[in-house]
Design an enzyme around this catalytic site. Sequence first.
Site, mmCIF file in Angstrom:
data_model
loop_
_atom_site.group_PDB
_atom_site.id
_atom_site.type_symbol
_atom_site.label_atom_id
_atom_site.label_comp_id
_atom_site.label_asym_id
_atom_site.label_seq_id
_atom_site.Cartn_x
_atom_site.Cartn_y
_atom_site.Cartn_z
ATOM 1 N N TYR A 40 -5.292 -18.382 -9.799
ATOM 2 C CA TYR A 40 -5.368 -19.304 -10.418
ATOM 3 C C TYR A 40 -4.669 -19.857 -9.113
ATOM 4 O O TYR A 40 -4.505 -21.432 -9.578
ATOM 5 C CB TYR A 40 -4.218 -19.035 -11.371
ATOM 6 N N VAL A 41 -3.569 -20.053 -8.360
ATOM 7 C CA VAL A 41 -2.980 -20.833 -7.513
ATOM 8 C C VAL A 41 -3.760 -21.086 -6.643
ATOM 9 O O VAL A 41 -3.377 -22.074 -6.772
ATOM 10 C CB VAL A 41 -2.185 -19.741 -6.515
ATOM 11 N N SER A 88 -34.682 -8.477 19.065
ATOM 12 C CA SER A 88 -34.207 -7.869 18.095
ATOM 13 C C SER A 88 -34.152 -6.373 18.903
ATOM 14 O O SER A 88 -34.348 -6.875 19.812
ATOM 15 C CB SER A 88 -35.768 -7.312 17.279
ATOM 16 N N LYS A 120 -25.837 -0.603 10.359
ATOM 17 C CA LYS A 120 -26.524 -2.307 10.876
ATOM 18 C C LYS A 120 -27.070 -2.497 9.050
ATOM 19 O O LYS A 120 -27.019 -1.733 8.360
ATOM 20 C CB LYS A 120 -27.848 -0.980 11.142
ATOM 21 N N ARG A 141 -33.191 -16.485 13.177
ATOM 22 C CA ARG A 141 -32.934 -15.912 14.587
ATOM 23 C C ARG A 141 -35.295 -16.703 14.475
ATOM 24 O O ARG A 141 -35.052 -16.846 15.558
ATOM 25 C CB ARG A 141 -33.257 -14.383 14.568
ATOM 26 N N GLU A 175 -24.748 -11.215 11.002
ATOM 27 C CA GLU A 175 -25.705 -11.030 9.707
ATOM 28 C C GLU A 175 -25.116 -11.721 9.445
ATOM 29 O O GLU A 175 -24.041 -11.353 8.295
ATOM 30 C CB GLU A 175 -25.548 -8.964 9.209
ATOM 31 N N LYS A 291 -24.763 0.568 20.535
ATOM 32 C CA LYS A 291 -25.219 -0.118 22.473
ATOM 33 C C LYS A 291 -24.481 0.139 23.329
ATOM 34 O O LYS A 291 -23.455 1.385 22.688
ATOM 35 C CB LYS A 291 -23.976 -1.744 21.627
ATOM 36 N N LYS A 315 -32.649 4.500 12.065
ATOM 37 C CA LYS A 315 -33.246 3.894 10.885
ATOM 38 C C LYS A 315 -33.166 4.887 9.987
ATOM 39 O O LYS A 315 -33.758 6.056 10.089
ATOM 40 C CB LYS A 315 -34.382 3.047 10.765
#
Length: 332
Positions: A40-41, A88, A120, A141, A175, A291, A315
Amino acid sequence: MAEIPLTLAEATDKAKELRAQLNQYAHEYYVADKPTVEDYVYDRLYKELSDIETEYPDLITSDSPTQRVGGKILQGFEKVTHEVQMYSLNDGFSKEDIYDFDERVQKLAGKQVGYCCELKIDGLAISLKYENGKFVLGATRGDGTVGENITENLKTVKSIPLELKKPISVEVRGECYMPKQSFVNLNKEREEAGQDVFANPRNAAAGSLRQLDTSMVAKRNLSTFLYTVADFGPMTAQTQFDALNELSEIGFRTNPEKKLCQNIDEVWEYIEEYHEKRSELPYEIDGIVIKTNEFTIQDELGFTVKAPRWAIAYKFPPEEAQTIVEEIEWTI
Ligand SMILES: NC(=O)c1cc2c(=O)c3cc(F)ccc3oc2nc1N
């Protein structure tokens, strides 16, 4: 009490003060996930600014929070050529794939290297360009070289800063995703309206960013995690881990679950940890990104035609993704 009409000079000062205060509150809420005031502020100050801008439209600035609600109907999305290729990732599906990756990296680097591990996020890759601190271009992308200009839609994503804390020129990537709860709520609404439901949060995010009515995008509660610096400008990070911290310092939302691993055994422990924790996260992940941490090693290893040699995406087995969302639906 009726507002005493402000002179243009008073309105100009007041609008500047309100914009700064509202953008700070929005940063705390949407980027830092640490709100300091009740809704509300925020709403009261927002209405004050909106009333001033209605009275004095010339006072509207590109970084005003009132510009987040969209309202433009786009004719289509222009093509954008990425000055820095958006690659990718190569995928790995087993422990063996990950250890083979480490073997290749050590052979190429001629030594054991440290890894920065990140969740990921299962969303849509985006690129954000800033000139002198102002958000000027947002793109998908696409095929890695040519993407679509979705700037107007991304301006309605509250975690994307319209203006950075410093007037710097950078290009960053990350992302754009739809939180699990927002996905469940959206599909509930669509089902009640007799519309097709989205199969998963990633499709819902992609479908939302393809809307030509930007006010529709504003209502989809999309968020972001940034993870790459394509054009460093004055940024000084020499490692991926430090780059993530620097992205956060200049105003971007980054994922807090990152981990610096000294060897591939620690990487595998991190993978197993988040395979377990996956269902508790408020957003979908489809794996872990690994990485090499030092940018000197990344430069040494470089890219194949398709992907960096210095990174791999592990994955998770896909069949669990549906179960996770189904579990959530029962909590409604
Ligand atoms: N979905 C993700 O959460 C995520 C994705 C990528 C990439 O696609 C990616 C692609 C590159 F060529 C290089 C680094 C990358 O880093 C990445 N890091 C992440 N955390």
